[in-house]
Motif scaffolding. Structure first.
Motif, PDB file in Angstrom:
ATOM      1  N   VAL A  93       0.579 -14.073  37.440  1.00 15.64           N
ATOM      2  CA  VAL A  93       1.870 -14.574  37.922  1.00 15.64           C
ATOM      3  C   VAL A  93       3.000 -13.808  37.247  1.00 15.64           C
ATOM      4  O   VAL A  93       3.968 -13.375  37.889  1.00 15.64           O
ATOM      5  CB  VAL A  93       2.012 -16.091  37.652  1.00 15.64           C
ATOM      6  CG1 VAL A  93       3.406 -16.568  38.031  1.00 15.64           C
ATOM      7  CG2 VAL A  93       0.959 -16.885  38.402  1.00 15.64           C
ATOM      8  N   ALA A  94       2.875 -13.592  35.925  1.00 14.26           N
ATOM      9  CA  ALA A  94       3.920 -12.876  35.181  1.00 14.26           C
ATOM     10  C   ALA A  94       4.122 -11.481  35.771  1.00 14.26           C
ATOM     11  O   ALA A  94       5.256 -11.023  35.949  1.00 14.26           O
ATOM     12  CB  ALA A  94       3.540 -12.783  33.705  1.00 14.26           C
ATOM     13  N   ARG A  95       3.028 -10.807  36.081  1.00 16.76           N
ATOM     14  CA  ARG A  95       3.140  -9.463  36.645  1.00 16.76           C
ATOM     15  C   ARG A  95       3.787  -9.513  38.030  1.00 16.76           C
ATOM     16  O   ARG A  95       4.606  -8.671  38.376  1.00 16.76           O
ATOM     17  CB  ARG A  95       1.750  -8.838  36.741  1.00 16.76           C
ATOM     18  CG  ARG A  95       1.777  -7.471  37.400  1.00 16.76           C
ATOM     19  CD  ARG A  95       0.436  -6.801  37.344  1.00 16.76           C
ATOM     20  NE  ARG A  95      -0.574  -7.555  38.084  1.00 16.76           N
ATOM     21  CZ  ARG A  95      -1.854  -7.187  38.153  1.00 16.76           C
ATOM     22  NH1 ARG A  95      -2.272  -6.116  37.507  1.00 16.76           N
ATOM     23  NH2 ARG A  95      -2.715  -7.915  38.837  1.00 16.76           N
ATOM     24  N   ALA A  96       3.429 -10.545  38.798  1.00 15.52           N
ATOM     25  CA  ALA A  96       3.978 -10.640  40.153  1.00 15.52           C
ATOM     26  C   ALA A  96       5.491 -10.865  40.145  1.00 15.52           C
ATOM     27  O   ALA A  96       6.206 -10.368  41.007  1.00 15.52           O
ATOM     28  CB  ALA A  96       3.283 -11.759  40.929  1.00 15.52           C
ATOM     29  N   ILE A  97       5.990 -11.610  39.155  1.00 14.14           N
ATOM     30  CA  ILE A  97       7.430 -11.911  39.159  1.00 14.14           C
ATOM     31  C   ILE A  97       8.234 -10.900  38.347  1.00 14.14           C
ATOM     32  O   ILE A  97       9.452 -11.011  38.248  1.00 14.14           O
ATOM     33  CB  ILE A  97       7.726 -13.334  38.613  1.00 14.14           C
ATOM     34  CG1 ILE A  97       7.200 -13.485  37.190  1.00 14.14           C
ATOM     35  CG2 ILE A  97       7.139 -14.391  39.525  1.00 14.14           C
ATOM     36  CD1 ILE A  97       7.607 -14.795  36.535  1.00 14.14           C
ATOM     37  N   ALA A  98       7.560  -9.874  37.777  1.00 15.66           N
ATOM     38  CA  ALA A  98       8.219  -8.959  36.841  1.00 15.66           C
ATOM     39  C   ALA A  98       9.514  -8.371  37.408  1.00 15.66           C
ATOM     40  O   ALA A  98      10.527  -8.302  36.720  1.00 15.66           O
ATOM     41  CB  ALA A  98       7.259  -7.840  36.444  1.00 15.66           C
ATOM     42  N   LEU A  99       9.512  -7.935  38.649  1.00 15.28           N
ATOM     43  CA  LEU A  99      10.682  -7.231  39.188  1.00 15.28           C
ATOM     44  C   LEU A  99      11.496  -8.118  40.129  1.00 15.28           C
ATOM     45  O   LEU A  99      12.160  -7.615  41.037  1.00 15.28           O
ATOM     46  CB  LEU A  99      10.228  -5.952  39.902  1.00 15.28           C
ATOM     47  CG  LEU A  99       9.561  -4.908  38.992  1.00 15.28           C
ATOM     48  CD1 LEU A  99       9.031  -3.755  39.798  1.00 15.28           C
ATOM     49  CD2 LEU A  99      10.517  -4.410  37.933  1.00 15.28           C
ATOM     50  N   ASN A 100      11.463  -9.429  39.891  1.00 13.15           N
ATOM     51  CA  ASN A 100      12.210 -10.380  40.723  1.00 13.15           C
ATOM     52  C   ASN A 100      11.983 -10.182  42.210  1.00 13.15           C
ATOM     53  O   ASN A 100      12.906  -9.855  42.954  1.00 13.15           O
ATOM     54  CB  ASN A 100      13.715 -10.280  40.443  1.00 13.15           C
ATOM     55  CG  ASN A 100      14.039 -10.752  39.062  1.00 13.15           C
ATOM     56  OD1 ASN A 100      13.409 -11.683  38.549  1.00 13.15           O
ATOM     57  ND2 ASN A 100      14.978 -10.088  38.432  1.00 13.15           N
ATOM     58  N   PRO A 101      10.779 -10.352  42.687  1.00 19.95           N
ATOM     59  CA  PRO A 101      10.522 -10.173  44.113  1.00 19.95           C
ATOM     60  C   PRO A 101      11.165 -11.309  44.904  1.00 19.95           C
ATOM     61  O   PRO A 101      11.559 -12.327  44.342  1.00 19.95           O
ATOM     62  CB  PRO A 101       9.005 -10.265  44.201  1.00 19.95           C
ATOM     63  CG  PRO A 101       8.625 -11.160  43.061  1.00 19.95           C
ATOM     64  CD  PRO A 101       9.604 -10.862  41.962  1.00 19.95           C
ATOM     65  N   LYS A 102      11.273 -11.090  46.215  1.00 23.92           N
ATOM     66  CA  LYS A 102      11.812 -12.152  47.075  1.00 23.92           C
ATOM     67  C   LYS A 102      10.680 -13.010  47.629  1.00 23.92           C
ATOM     68  O   LYS A 102      10.891 -14.141  48.026  1.00 23.92           O
ATOM     69  CB  LYS A 102      12.590 -11.534  48.234  1.00 23.92           C
ATOM     70  CG  LYS A 102      13.800 -10.745  47.767  1.00 23.92           C
ATOM     71  CD  LYS A 102      14.716 -10.430  48.938  1.00 23.92           C
ATOM     72  CE  LYS A 102      16.040  -9.863  48.501  1.00 23.92           C
ATOM     73  NZ  LYS A 102      16.039  -8.390  48.476  1.00 23.92           N
ATOM     74  N   LEU A 103       9.491 -12.390  47.708  1.00 25.18           N
ATOM     75  CA  LEU A 103       8.351 -13.108  48.280  1.00 25.18           C
ATOM     76  C   LEU A 103       7.107 -12.834  47.430  1.00 25.18           C
ATOM     77  O   LEU A 103       6.858 -11.694  47.040  1.00 25.18           O
ATOM     78  CB  LEU A 103       8.110 -12.617  49.716  1.00 25.18           C
ATOM     79  CG  LEU A 103       6.854 -13.140  50.436  1.00 25.18           C
ATOM     80  CD1 LEU A 103       7.014 -14.609  50.799  1.00 25.18           C
ATOM     81  CD2 LEU A 103       6.576 -12.324  51.691  1.00 25.18           C
ATOM     82  N   ILE A 104       6.365 -13.897  47.158  1.00 21.79           N
ATOM     83  CA  ILE A 104       5.076 -13.718  46.485  1.00 21.79           C
ATOM     84  C   ILE A 104       3.985 -14.129  47.451  1.00 21.79           C
ATOM     85  O   ILE A 104       4.074 -15.186  48.088  1.00 21.79           O
ATOM     86  CB  ILE A 104       4.984 -14.559  45.190  1.00 21.79           C
ATOM     87  CG1 ILE A 104       5.855 -13.941  44.108  1.00 21.79           C
ATOM     88  CG2 ILE A 104       3.549 -14.645  44.702  1.00 21.79           C
ATOM     89  CD1 ILE A 104       5.663 -14.565  42.747  1.00 21.79           C
ATOM     90  N   ILE A 105       2.969 -13.269  47.581  1.00 28.36           N
ATOM     91  CA  ILE A 105       1.809 -13.623  48.393  1.00 28.36           C
ATOM     92  C   ILE A 105       0.683 -13.953  47.418  1.00 28.36           C
ATOM     93  O   ILE A 105       0.280 -13.102  46.629  1.00 28.36           O
ATOM     94  CB  ILE A 105       1.402 -12.455  49.310  1.00 28.36           C
ATOM     95  CG1 ILE A 105       2.584 -12.100  50.230  1.00 28.36           C
ATOM     96  CG2 ILE A 105       0.168 -12.823  50.127  1.00 28.36           C
ATOM     97  CD1 ILE A 105       2.332 -10.889  51.094  1.00 28.36           C
ATOM     98  N   ALA A 106       0.221 -15.188  47.438  1.00 29.24           N
ATOM     99  CA  ALA A 106      -0.810 -15.612  46.488  1.00 29.24           C
ATOM    100  C   ALA A 106      -2.082 -15.943  47.255  1.00 29.24           C
ATOM    101  O   ALA A 106      -2.110 -16.881  48.048  1.00 29.24           O
ATOM    102  CB  ALA A 106      -0.330 -16.824  45.705  1.00 29.24           C
TER     103      ALA A 106
END
Lengths: 319, 326
Positions: free
Chosen positions: B158-171
């Motif tokens: 999760v930390a890696r996914a949010i690192a660059l402030n994305p607008k959308l996360i696909i989990a």
């Protein structure tokens, strides 16, 4: 009559970091014609327990105390040859991964006749029994299925074939280790219903291991809750699910999102982690994560009987 | 809308040269996700959930349809052109430990997006910030993935996914393989981050109870199509497609006294190579009628879309079912 009676079973693994006490004083019984569930999260010792029963502990593991009485014989004292004679005809197993249980390069029919090598039946009789068993687990067109290979069946069918093979010799005890975990929800339900039906027909006992509380509630008559290698609570499924007394069982039930009737954005959790089993705390094993912890919890907890058949290993149990 | 998908199709070639054909893994789906919204894709194995998610993230070429992300068409992007997109749309893969490089320390894993995208930052400080956001203490920075539990590995993901402030996360199956006591932690974390950072999320799961608690809207997939779409709460209250109803009833609940009001589905999931005629669910549907065998239902409705000729009324029970060979 009790088919399997486990009393104060201890299992220890020798590791580089010292002895790891994987099971500590585990006691429970599997009565005749009953389905007993073992529930717990990863690392609770479910798999170690069934490996101990089957005599399949890894080389560095040993039964360091207690007994496992199966039909009057202590399994931990049997020779490897005697265990081999028992596994299959008396104690059968269904594992989580059906593909791993079936040989991919031998047809289903040959595998099903091969496992009857002790029965003394003729080849035609063995094939007939295989067909009858496949029909009972609802494999369509069972005669044709004998010639097919495992990869030609879907996951749900493979697991049903594995169940058919386990029950073909009409064992006294079926050990099912997470048999539905790899299946989809609709297939999971169908498999549970099938197991229930076959158990009643054959009249065997079942030891059903799962981390899925819903499946246990649905299938099992008795339930044993394990945490960090210890039995923390056991009783009938109703007793344990409807009036759980051990704080771990309570928290575990709370965590299941299916128990939250109303929608919530904040799900309950159990903070903390399972302790290092190489250095078990002297007191209650769940104390570091327990919401009802008291000073007395630093001493070993007694097995408190809540009701007939319902036991919780906790200082804080009020009858 | 942060993401709009229209009539998306993904096909896979099968067979040899002379008998080449294609199967449709995703057979024409449309949906929108608004900023800050959580959308869940639900379905059983092989229904096309993961393929759809990979197609949205351009990891899987599509054969037809349109994908619009943040106002721009992205379905034509190829190769290096997709790179900027991946800053905005982060992916969390299924296996929590397997999706972390075993030879990198947690510190390097969570800050790798900065290096990949050439973002100037104090990586040490960023690692600490990201780890504290996901509730891991600073000493985790020096650990390797094999030293993490499943839940901790998921937090690192999760930390890696949010690192660059994305607008959308696909989990993709964010809680698969996790114990129930840890599952709640990961879902709470995703919810909290969504609120705090205003993320939109596309969650793929087969666990309906999870969906109920995290998703605003959901879609139920069967053989690569959406059979029902709508507000999560409304679908849980009154599923209208027979498959949704069966899925909802199939989830065993931890209550031994609960009446087993179950809709059991006969037969196995059909093969994508031989899709059933008419409504593709008719081979397993307890309510199927003659029309279902010949005529494919079109999805009806706007907010709540149901692809069924005979949508269920609330609390409908299946008709007495004749036992057919499964």
């Amino acid at each position: 009559m009790t088919v399997l009676s486990i009393q104060n079973l201890n299992v220890t693994f020798s590791t580089e970091g010292g002895d790891l006490h994987a099971l500590k004083d585990v006691s429970f019984e599997v009565p005749e014609r009953r389905i007993v569930g073992i529930v717990g999260e990863s690392g609770c010792g479910k798999s170690t327990l069934i490996n101990a029963i089957l005599g399949l502990l890894a080389d560095n593991g040993r039964v360091s105390g207690g007994e496992m009485m199966f039909q009057g014989r202590d399994l931990s004292r049997l020779s490897p040859r005697e265990m081999t004679a028992l596994r299959g005809p008396q104690i059968a197993t269904v594992f989580q991964d059906p593909m791993g249980a079936l040989n991919p390069v031998i047809s289903v029919g040959r595998q099903m006749t091969n496992i009857q090598y002790r029965s003394g039946l003729s080849k035609a009789e063995k094939a007939e029994r295989a067909v009858a068993m496949l029909r009972r687990v609802r494999i369509p067109d069972p005669e044709a299925a004998l010639a097919r290979f495992p990869h030609q069946f879907s996951g749900g069918m493979k697991q049903r074939i594995a169940i058919a093979m386990a029950l073909m010799m009409e064992p006294a005890l079926l050990i099912a280790d997470e048999p539905t975990t790899a299946l989809d929800a609709t297939l999971e339900v169908a498999t549970i219903e099938l197991l229930q039906e076959l158990q009643a027909q054959i009249g065997c006992s079942v030891l059903f291991i799962s981390h899925h509380l819903g499946v246990i509630a649905e299938l099992c008559e008795d339930v044993v809750v394990m945490y960090a290698g210890e039995v923390v609570e056991r009783g009938t499924t109703r007793q344990v699910f409807n009036s759980s007394r051990h704080p771990y069982t309570e928290r575990l039930l709370d965590c299941d999102p299916a128990r939250q009737s109303s929608r919530t954005r904040h799900l309950p959790t159990i903070p903390g982690e399972i302790p290092d089993l190489r250095a078990r705390p002297p007191g209650c094993i769940f104390a570091p994560r327990c919401h009802r912890r008291a000073p007395v919890c630093d001493t070993p907890p007694p097995e408190e009987t809540v009701q007939s058949g319902h036991v919780a290993r906790c200082h804080m149990v009020t009858p | 809308m942060i993401l709009s998908v229209r009539d998306l199709q993904v096909s896979f070639p099968v067979g040899r040269l002379m008998s080449r054909s294609a199967i449709l893994g995703v057979a024409g789906v449309s949906f929108d996700i608004a900023a800050g919204e959580t959308f869940a894709l639900v379905g059983e194995s092989g229904s096309g959930k993961t393929t759809l998610a990979r197609a949205v993230n351009l990891l899987q070429p599509i054969s037809a349809g349109e994908i619009t992300f943040d106002g721009k068409r992205i379905d034509g992007l190829r190769g290096a052109d997709t790179k900027p997109l991946r800053r905005e749309m982060a992916m969390m893969f299924q296996d929590p430990v397997g999706s972390l490089s075993p030879r990198m320390q947690v510190r390097d894993i969570v800050t790798e997006p900065f290096r990949v995208h050439g973002v100037e930052a104090d990586l040490r400080a960023e690692a600490d910030r990201l780890l504290s956001l996901v509730g891991l203490s600073g000493d985790f920075a020096n650990r390797f993935p094999h030293q993490l539990s499943g839940g901790q590995a998921r937090r690192v993901g999760v930390a890696r996914a949010i690192a660059l402030n994305p607008k959308l996360i696909i989990a993709d199956e964010p809680t698969a393989g996790l114990d129930v006591s840890v599952q709640g932690e990961v879902l709470n974390l995703l919810n909290e981050l969504r609120e705090r950072l205003g993320l939109a999320m596309l969650i793929i799961t087969h666990n309906l109870h999870v969906v109920h608690h995290v998703a605003d809207r959901m879609a139920v997939m069967y053989l690569g199509r959406f059979v029902e779409t709508g507000e999560t709460e409304a679908i849980f209250q009154a599923p209208a497609h027979p498959y949704t109803a069966a899925l909802l009833s199939a989830n065993p609940e931890p209550d031994p006294d609960k009446a087993k009001d179950r809709i059991s589905l006969p037969a196995e999931v059909p093969s994508l190579l031989a899709r059933p005629t008419g409504c593709e669910f008719h081979t397993r549907c307890p309510w199927a009628q003659a029309r279902c065998r010949t005529e494919a239902p079109a999805a009806q409705g706007t907010d709540r879309r149901i692809a069924c000729h005979f949508p269920l009324s609330p609390g409908a029970r299946p008709p007495a079912f004749k036992e057919t060979a499964p």
